[in-house]
Scaffold this motif. Structure first.
Motif: not given
Length: 199
Positions: A7-10, A12, A73-75, A116
């Protein structure tokens, strides 16, 4: 090997599951995905089930084909936006090589998500703590400029055109090939081809 998340901030990246079957079937029915990849055409829901249950699960279990669904992104796993995979090959005692592959859903194109996600996968694949690959190769049917642009952005070096190299539904296609070797710059290593169509 157990599947894991990148993952990154962009983006998952997580393993595709049965919950993704309908979305995978929808995306793989897109004419552009059918034109440039080796997915069955026409693509059915049963094809998507086989992909998730056999190819994805078996690839991870055999530590040969590693496939991730690209999501926001996210959980929590959201809808599939793209798919990225890394295959590994090599004889015992020989440093392994890999091949990068990907597709992107029509509604997610043009946002840099495939680039990405592919960067994450390549970084893991060449890391000695990951797969420790000695080289990652990319290939695409001649004319697939969108795929070539992703590889170019990641620093893959264009090696040339191989005639009738890649099989697509039983027919050999001319292929572009490029490679990335650990230590290569992670930015374009050559000018974008002048003959490429305008974006």
């Amino acid at each position: 090997m157990e599947p894991f998340v990148l993952a990154t901030d962009r983006v998952r990246l997580s393993v595709p599951t049965a919950a993704d079957v309908d979305r995978i079937a929808e995306v793989c029915a897109d004419p552009a995905v059918a034109r440039w990849t080796t997915v069955p055409s026409p693509y059915t829901r049963d094809d998507a089930v086989g992909f998730v249950e056999t190819f994805v699960a078996g690839g991870w279990a055999q530590e040969k084909d590693f496939t991730w669904a690209v999501r926001a992104p996210g959980d929590v796993d959201g809808p599939v936006l793209a798919m990225v995979g890394m295959s590994r090959e090599g004889a015992p005692g020989v440093q392994p090589a890999g091949e990068l592959g990907f597709w992107c859903a029509p509604d997610a194109r043009g946002r840099g998500l495939t680039t990405e996600a592919s960067r994450l996968v390549v970084d893991w694949a060449v890391d000695p703590e990951g797969l420790g690959l000695g080289v990652v190769r990319w290939r695409a049917n001649v004319g697939n400029w969108a795929s070539r642009r992703v590889a170019w952005k990641l620093g893959f070096r264009y090696e040339g055109l191989l005639r009738r190299f890649g099989a697509q539904r039983g027919v050999l296609q001319d292929s572009w090939v490029a490679s990335y070797v650990p230590g290569d710059p992670r930015d374009p290593s050559e000018p974008w081809p002048a003959e490429a169509p305008a974006a």
